[in-house]
Write an enzyme that holds these catalytic residues in place. Sequence first.
Site, PDB file in Angstrom:
ATOM      1  CB  SER A   1     -13.049  18.609  27.985  1.00 21.82           C
ATOM      2  OG  SER A   1     -12.564  17.953  29.132  1.00 21.82           O
ATOM      3  CD  GLN A   2     -19.203  20.830  24.648  1.00 23.72           C
ATOM      4  OE1 GLN A   2     -19.236  20.960  25.878  1.00 23.72           O
ATOM      5  NE2 GLN A   2     -20.219  21.086  23.868  1.00 23.72           N
TER       6      GLN A   2
END
Length: 209
Positions: A59-60
Site C-alpha cells: 500500500s501507499q
Amino acid sequence: MEDLNEQMIKTQLIPRGISDKRVLDAIRKVKRHLFVTKAFQDTAYFDHPLPIGEGQTISQPYMVAWMTELLNLKGTEKVLEIGTGSGYQTAVLSELAKHVFTIERIETLSINAQKILNDLNYKNISFKIGDGTEGWQNEAPFDRILITAGSPVVPAPLLKQLSEGGKLLIPLGERFAQNLTMVEKKDGKMTTKELGACVFVPLIGRHAV
Ligand code: SAM
C-alpha cells in the site's frame, strides 16, 4: 535510502496530518525498500502503491501510516492483520503492538514476507497462510483487526473475534470505490464510522461476499 524515508515522512505523512510520534518513529525505523524487489527499490518511498507479485500491492506509504495511526496502538494489543502482502505493514504494526497475527492467502507472498521479517529479527509476529476472512479462532479475541484488502462486507467471523472495546479497520465497498471504515465494539454493540475514500485490491474469501 535513509534520506528518502525521512523525506517521505516530511513530505507525504506529516503534511497530511500524521502526527503520532510513535507511528512516525515506527515508520522511520522500518525500511520500506527491503519489502519490494530490486526493480522497485528506487521508487519504494514514492507516494503510491507498488506491485509485490501475484497481482498484489504494497500500500501507499500514507495509507499505511493513516491506518496505523487510526488503530491507536499503545503496545499492549493483540493485533490481527488480514493480508500480509509484502510484510511492510506487519512490521510497522509489530513495532507498536504486543503481538501481530497475520494471515495471507497467497503462499508465495507469505513465505517471502516471513523470510524478510525473520531476517529483520522480529519476534512478535505469527504467520498463517489461508483465508483471513475466517479469522484466527484459536488466538481470538483481538484488540485490533486490520484488513488490508477491500470488501463489500465485514467478514462475520472477524466481528466475533474482536474483543470488547476493540477496533476493526476495513476498506468497505465496491471493487474500485471503498471507504476506510472503523468498527468499534462497545458493550457488545458495534458502531461504524466512515473515514475516507480508498481503493484496495479485493479481499477474496468465504466471508467477503
Ligand atoms: N499490507 C500489505 C503490505 O504492506 O504489503 C499489503 C496488502 S495488499 C494491499 C492485500 C493483501 O491481501 C494481498 O496480499 C492479498 O493476497 C491479501 N488477501 C486478499 N484476500 C485475503 C484473504 N481472504 N485472506 C488473507 N489475505 C488476503
